[in-house]
Design an enzyme around this catalytic site. Structure first.
Site, PDB file in Angstrom:
ATOM      1  N   ASP A  11      42.478  36.497  45.560  1.00  0.00           N
ATOM      2  CA  ASP A  11      41.656  35.570  45.382  1.00  0.00           C
ATOM      3  C   ASP A  11      41.156  35.730  47.022  1.00  0.00           C
ATOM      4  O   ASP A  11      41.619  35.691  48.273  1.00  0.00           O
ATOM      5  CB  ASP A  11      40.728  35.026  45.286  1.00  0.00           C
ATOM      6  N   GLU A 130      33.545  36.581  33.078  1.00  0.00           N
ATOM      7  CA  GLU A 130      33.461  35.057  33.475  1.00  0.00           C
ATOM      8  C   GLU A 130      33.069  34.447  32.208  1.00  0.00           C
ATOM      9  O   GLU A 130      31.924  34.525  32.085  1.00  0.00           O
ATOM     10  CB  GLU A 130      33.102  35.177  34.945  1.00  0.00           C
TER      11      GLU A 130
END
Length: 253
Positions: A11, A130
């Site tokens: 990330d 998500e």
């Protein structure tokens, strides 16, 4: 039957590799290039780069990081975050990525999935989902790093994404992400049984047992992990050895 893939997830915010808990509370880890090269040499099967603030700015800023990585890393690279159009996809693929992971823009305009799959091949189109649990056995798809509700049922959305041409799904359990409490096995199982394309489980790995559960019970085709690798809690060699011991089909290196 294709091999189970062991996939470090990087990330990125700005130029830094960061780590979050439940997609919030960011902590800087270091230079993503150093980690990418380390994971490549340690036997990672793929890498996933997510520009985690890109959706706020509406564009992905990883092209420089990816082109640097692609010079030294010779495994598939998936890039996600802020990818809004076929032009964005072309730019990222030209930078050296093999696949793009799209969430927000695909929810806003599902036709984008088909457009990307037609133009670059379905293998390049990863639908990123998500998921937040809203009831037992029920999850809602979110966007913007788990901040924005969509009202979409995750299983229905997964099916639709596959029908529209996604070649792969990356399913992140937002409630588990960064907690080291294990993957949401029920979520992975339900998505896996709803689609015929590969499913990558993401969010929650804390032990090698969690990795084995995601594959054996969840049926995941790939397992993404961040915290356990970035903080040196275990090595890719340990994970691969455990997978081989458990008779899982992984690349033997």
């Amino acid at each position: 039957m294709s091999n189970l893939r062991i996939i470090p997830r990087l990330d990125i915010k700005g130029q830094n590799l960061i780590k979050s808990v439940q997609l919030e509370g960011l902590r800087v880890i270091g230079d993503p290039q150093e980690y990418a090269i380390r994971y490549y040499h340690a036997g990672a099967d793929e890498l996933i780069y997510m520009d985690i603030v890109a959706s706020l700015y509406g564009r992905n800023n990883l092209s420089d990081i990816i082109s640097r990585a692609a010079d030294q890393v010779f495994i598939p690279i998936t890039v996600g975050g802020g990818i809004r159009s076929v032009d964005d996809v072309r730019h990222i693929l030209r930078s050296g990525a093999d696949k793009v992971a799209i969430n927000t823009a695909a929810i806003a305009r599902p036709e984008l999935i088909s457009e990307v799959a037609r133009r670059f091949g379905s293998q390049a189109m990863v639908l990123s989902i998500e998921a937040k649990q809203i009831a037992p056995g029920k999850w809602e798809a979110y966007t913007d790093n788990g901040r924005e509700r969509t009202g979409l049922d995750v299983i229905e959305w997964a099916k639709r994404g596959a029908e529209m041409g996604a070649g792969e799904l990356m399913v992140t359990a937002v409630d588990r992400e960064g907690t080291r409490k294990g993957f949401d096995i029920d979520l992975i199982q339900q998505v896996r049984s709803a689609v015929s394309i590969p499913v990558i489980a993401s969010g929650g790995m804390g032990t090698i047992g969690h990795f084995l559960e995601a594959a054996q019970e969840g049926g995941a085709d790939g397992v993404a992990m961040a915290d356990v690798l970035h903080y040196g809690r275990m090595s890719l060699a340990d994970i691969r050895a455990a997978a081989l011991d458990a008779k899982l089909e992984v690349r033997d290196i």
